[in-house]
Design a protein around this motif. Sequence first.
Motif, mmCIF file in Angstrom:
data_model
loop_
_atom_site.group_PDB
_atom_site.id
_atom_site.type_symbol
_atom_site.label_atom_id
_atom_site.label_comp_id
_atom_site.label_asym_id
_atom_site.label_seq_id
_atom_site.Cartn_x
_atom_site.Cartn_y
_atom_site.Cartn_z
ATOM 1 N N LEU A 162 -33.890 -1.658 -26.912
ATOM 2 C CA LEU A 162 -34.464 -2.869 -26.325
ATOM 3 C C LEU A 162 -35.656 -2.532 -25.439
ATOM 4 N N SER A 163 -35.533 -1.494 -24.622
ATOM 5 C CA SER A 163 -36.646 -1.074 -23.756
ATOM 6 C C SER A 163 -37.865 -0.680 -24.576
ATOM 7 N N GLU A 164 -37.627 0.048 -25.667
ATOM 8 C CA GLU A 164 -38.732 0.464 -26.535
ATOM 9 C C GLU A 164 -39.419 -0.743 -27.167
ATOM 10 N N LYS A 165 -38.644 -1.749 -27.577
ATOM 11 C CA LYS A 165 -39.231 -2.967 -28.147
ATOM 12 C C LYS A 165 -40.093 -3.681 -27.124
ATOM 13 N N ILE A 166 -39.583 -3.819 -25.912
ATOM 14 C CA ILE A 166 -40.335 -4.500 -24.854
ATOM 15 C C ILE A 166 -41.644 -3.764 -24.574
ATOM 16 N N LEU A 167 -41.589 -2.438 -24.485
ATOM 17 C CA LEU A 167 -42.808 -1.657 -24.242
ATOM 18 C C LEU A 167 -43.789 -1.774 -25.404
ATOM 19 N N THR A 168 -43.283 -1.738 -26.624
ATOM 20 C CA THR A 168 -44.154 -1.871 -27.797
ATOM 21 C C THR A 168 -44.827 -3.237 -27.812
ATOM 22 N N ILE A 169 -44.068 -4.294 -27.551
ATOM 23 C CA ILE A 169 -44.642 -5.643 -27.517
ATOM 24 C C ILE A 169 -45.698 -5.735 -26.425
ATOM 25 N N ALA A 170 -45.422 -5.167 -25.251
ATOM 26 C CA ALA A 170 -46.397 -5.188 -24.152
ATOM 27 C C ALA A 170 -47.679 -4.452 -24.552
ATOM 28 N N LYS A 171 -47.529 -3.300 -25.209
ATOM 29 C CA LYS A 171 -48.711 -2.551 -25.661
ATOM 30 C C LYS A 171 -49.498 -3.346 -26.703
ATOM 31 N N LEU A 172 -48.779 -4.003 -27.607
ATOM 32 C CA LEU A 172 -49.454 -4.822 -28.620
ATOM 33 C C LEU A 172 -50.192 -5.984 -27.976
ATOM 34 N N GLU A 173 -49.589 -6.610 -26.982
ATOM 35 C CA GLU A 173 -50.234 -7.735 -26.294
ATOM 36 C C GLU A 173 -51.504 -7.285 -25.578
ATOM 37 N N GLN A 174 -51.516 -6.038 -25.124
ATOM 38 C CA GLN A 174 -52.687 -5.509 -24.422
ATOM 39 C C GLN A 174 -53.598 -4.689 -25.344
ATOM 40 N N SER A 175 -53.327 -4.727 -26.632
ATOM 41 C CA SER A 175 -54.107 -3.986 -27.640
ATOM 42 C C SER A 175 -54.187 -2.499 -27.315
ATOM 43 N N ARG A 176 -53.080 -1.937 -26.838
ATOM 44 C CA ARG A 176 -53.072 -0.520 -26.470
ATOM 45 C C ARG A 176 -52.125 0.307 -27.321
ATOM 46 N N GLU A 202 -27.584 -18.703 -32.517
ATOM 47 C CA GLU A 202 -26.841 -17.756 -31.693
ATOM 48 C C GLU A 202 -25.385 -18.143 -31.419
ATOM 49 N N TYR A 203 -25.003 -19.396 -31.712
ATOM 50 C CA TYR A 203 -23.614 -19.818 -31.517
ATOM 51 C C TYR A 203 -22.983 -20.324 -32.811
ATOM 52 N N LYS A 204 -23.481 -19.927 -33.939
ATOM 53 C CA LYS A 204 -23.004 -20.390 -35.244
ATOM 54 C C LYS A 204 -21.539 -20.011 -35.480
ATOM 55 N N LYS A 205 -20.812 -20.909 -36.074
ATOM 56 C CA LYS A 205 -19.423 -20.677 -36.495
ATOM 57 C C LYS A 205 -18.533 -20.154 -35.370
ATOM 58 N N GLY A 206 -18.775 -20.636 -34.145
ATOM 59 C CA GLY A 206 -17.914 -20.266 -33.031
ATOM 60 C C GLY A 206 -18.094 -18.845 -32.538
ATOM 61 N N LYS A 207 -19.075 -18.137 -33.065
ATOM 62 C CA LYS A 207 -19.328 -16.768 -32.630
ATOM 63 C C LYS A 207 -20.601 -16.756 -31.798
ATOM 64 N N LYS A 208 -20.604 -15.983 -30.729
ATOM 65 C CA LYS A 208 -21.834 -15.811 -29.965
ATOM 66 C C LYS A 208 -22.508 -14.543 -30.475
ATOM 67 N N VAL A 209 -23.725 -14.676 -30.933
ATOM 68 C CA VAL A 209 -24.474 -13.529 -31.448
ATOM 69 C C VAL A 209 -25.372 -13.024 -30.334
ATOM 70 N N SER A 210 -25.230 -11.744 -29.990
ATOM 71 C CA SER A 210 -26.011 -11.187 -28.881
ATOM 72 C C SER A 210 -27.454 -10.937 -29.295
ATOM 73 N N GLY A 211 -28.315 -10.925 -28.314
ATOM 74 C CA GLY A 211 -29.726 -10.646 -28.542
ATOM 75 C C GLY A 211 -30.594 -11.393 -27.566
ATOM 76 N N PHE A 212 -31.865 -11.004 -27.535
ATOM 77 C CA PHE A 212 -32.810 -11.615 -26.607
ATOM 78 C C PHE A 212 -33.932 -12.363 -27.305
ATOM 79 N N GLY A 213 -33.940 -12.359 -28.624
ATOM 80 C CA GLY A 213 -35.004 -13.046 -29.334
ATOM 81 C C GLY A 213 -36.298 -12.253 -29.356
ATOM 82 N N LEU A 214 -36.194 -10.932 -29.347
ATOM 83 C CA LEU A 214 -37.394 -10.087 -29.393
ATOM 84 C C LEU A 214 -37.602 -9.441 -30.759
ATOM 85 N N GLY A 215 -36.553 -9.358 -31.566
ATOM 86 C CA GLY A 215 -36.620 -8.627 -32.835
ATOM 87 C C GLY A 215 -37.672 -9.133 -33.797
ATOM 88 N N LEU A 216 -37.692 -10.430 -34.068
ATOM 89 C CA LEU A 216 -38.664 -10.965 -35.031
ATOM 90 C C LEU A 216 -40.071 -10.992 -34.458
#
Length: 185
Positions: free
Chosen positions: A17-31, A140-154
């Motif tokens: 998750l940390s790596e994804k956040i850093l990658t997205i931040a670098k992409l947003e800053q074109s770095r 994220e709450y389909k079929k009575g199950k809570k699916v974990s995640g932050f919505g950063l993957g896609l």
Amino acid sequence: KQYFSILNEESAHLLSLSEKILTIAKLEQSRLKLVRSEVDLPKLFDELVKKFKVKAEKQVTFEVSCPSLPPFLADEEYLKEAISNLIDNSLKYSNEEVQIRLSAEVGKGVVYIKVWDNGWGIPLKQQKRIFEKFERGGLEYKKGKKVSGFGLGLNYVYRVITAMNGTVEVDSVEGTYSEFTLSLP
């Protein structure tokens, strides 16, 4: 042993998750610096299938169709992580038995990489927004199950593939399937 296993899995998840956040931040800053090299897609698919067969906590069947492709250049690590995100979503947003198809084909100067699953599908009204940061498609709450995640993957998939001058498209029918197509030059 059980506590160590859980701690190890959670640590790996936080690192990812940390790596994804850093990658997205670098992409947003074109770095973000991409390292383009020839990609061996059959090998990459094989590695991902092996990884997810071991990792999956439900019954998963993989079908791989990857004919011999002309060489194409991409950042293999980021591409692998993008496809890995799509497979992970296929497992999260599906019932106890899931089929996943990984395929590749060549078009005019483009390699199409597809990840298809027979999961829950994405509601049509959500499909335009699923690539936005923190968007989860309303499942994220389909079929009575809570699916974990932050919505950063896609968002990660979209940003990494567009940074490689590619495109990402989704074709999905709620309750039936989802197919993501990555197009790379």
